[in-house]
Scaffold this active site. Structure first.
Site, PDB file in Angstrom:
ATOM      1  N   PRO A 193      -3.153   3.883   0.191  1.00 61.42           N
ATOM      2  CG  PRO A 193      -3.696   5.224   1.975  1.00 61.42           C
ATOM      3  CD  PRO A 193      -2.545   4.624   1.277  1.00 61.42           C
ATOM      4  CD  GLU A 194      -4.423   5.202  -6.208  1.00 63.49           C
ATOM      5  OE1 GLU A 194      -4.948   5.958  -7.040  1.00 63.49           O
ATOM      6  OE2 GLU A 194      -3.929   4.103  -6.517  1.00 63.49           O
TER       7      GLU A 194
ATOM      8  CG  HIS B 245       3.836  -3.755  11.893  1.00 59.41           C
ATOM      9  ND1 HIS B 245       5.206  -3.629  11.815  1.00 59.41           N
ATOM     10  CD2 HIS B 245       3.557  -5.009  11.500  1.00 59.41           C
ATOM     11  CE1 HIS B 245       5.728  -4.766  11.371  1.00 59.41           C
ATOM     12  NE2 HIS B 245       4.747  -5.612  11.177  1.00 59.41           N
TER      13      HIS B 245
ATOM     14  NE  ARG C 131       6.846  -0.388   1.932  1.00 59.05           N
ATOM     15  CZ  ARG C 131       6.831  -0.199   0.621  1.00 59.05           C
ATOM     16  NH1 ARG C 131       5.715  -0.355  -0.051  1.00 59.05           N
ATOM     17  NH2 ARG C 131       7.914   0.151  -0.015  1.00 59.05           N
TER      18      ARG C 131
END
Length: 274
Positions: A2-3, A93, A112
């Site tokens: 995300p930005e 996750h 990640r």
DNA sequence: CTCAGTACCTGGTTGC
DNA sequence: TGCAACCAGGTACTGA
């Protein structure tokens, strides 16, 4: 993932789901997410009994305001927050779970494992890393032409790297930098200190416009981003160059090309951007 | 100080 | 089909 526009959308959607909920217990399944305090057990202990009063945002960071503490969270590439019934099975996750006293959970999911969480005494968060080093958000008054042009004059890095530098302006990432430079008709490899004041103003206003419009559209979903109510963004439909290699430029029809700038995949119209 | 390179992780895609 | 290499909305750390 995300930005700024995606983080802002997560902030808004998540706030509806967790406001005034009280944390009874915290579980941590991947300790490296927790950066402050260093010991995840201490992190868990601190947060027990805290109520989430509000969520703010600075750049790409979310700030959970609680009674006595602030939890600063960065989603990095693939972090997600969601609220679930405590009886729902824990997905593969999910690395941090905040168990509320009403039978629901706030879950942090991150394929990640790049995301970070810092806990501070309330009010201390802006005085220390990571928030301390951030520049203004794009739409703050402090992101003025004078400020931005001055920053550009003082470095010989390329303009793309400067826009990605969160200490200069907070919130732009790889997608929106490519889009802003296309809109401003400036090549990403141009050295920052060679931009004219007019070019600096074009880059500045393009950045603000792109970010505002992307927020309005709930962010961009390229691969995995969803907000905290499970919805994708819409702004990806407005992208002009990011991920558009081998298609025609919407302005001039020239083929959009992809190159590497500062190690990042970069998309340009070689005709429009010089 | 500034800057390029690398590390942190997993999984999807590409190319032999 | 198999498998290695490369790539990904990001940033912190290293060493030149």
């Amino acid at each position: 993932m995300p930005e700024l526009p995606e983080v802002e959308t997560v902030r808004q959607t998540l706030l509806q789901l967790v406001r005034n909920k009280t944390i009874e217990r915290v579980s941590v399944h991947w300790g490296n997410i927790i950066k402050r305090p260093q010991d995840p057990n201490e992190f868990k202990r601190l947060l027990e009994g805290q109520t989430i009063l509000d969520i703010e945002r600075k750049g790409k960071f979310m700030i959970f305001n609680m009674n006595d503490l602030s939890l600063v969270s960065h989603l990095r590439m693939e972090g997600k927050f969601g609220v679930f019934d405590a009886s729902e099975e824990k997905p593969k996750h999910t690395h941090v779970i905040f168990h509320f006293d009403d039978g629901t959970d706030l879950r942090y999911d991150d394929v990640r494992k790049f995301g970070t969480m810092h806990v501070f005494e309330k009010g201390e968060e802006l005085k220390e890393k990571p928030l301390k080093q951030l520049g203004p958000d794009p739409f703050e008054d402090a992101f003025s032409l004078e400020y931005f042009h001055e920053k550009l004059q003082r470095t010989s890095r390329n303009i793309k790297s400067v826009l990605l530098d969160q200490a200069v302006v907070a919130g732009l990432g790889n997608i929106y930098v490519d889009e802003a430079l296309f809109k401003a008709r400036v090549h990403p490899e141009r050295l920052a200190n060679t931009l004219t004041k007019d070019e600096a103003e074009r880059v500045r206003t393009a950045s603000v416009d792109i970010i505002n419009e992307a927020i309005r559209q709930g962010g961009s979903t390229i691969r995995s981003y969803i907000n905290s109510q499970g919805q994708i963004g819409m702004f990806q439909q407005q992208l002009k160059v990011y991920g558009k290699e081998n298609t025609g430029c919407p302005q001039c029809g020239t083929e959009i090309t992809k190159l590497k700038v500062g190690g990042r995949g970069t998309h340009i119209c070689p005709q429009c951007q010089s």
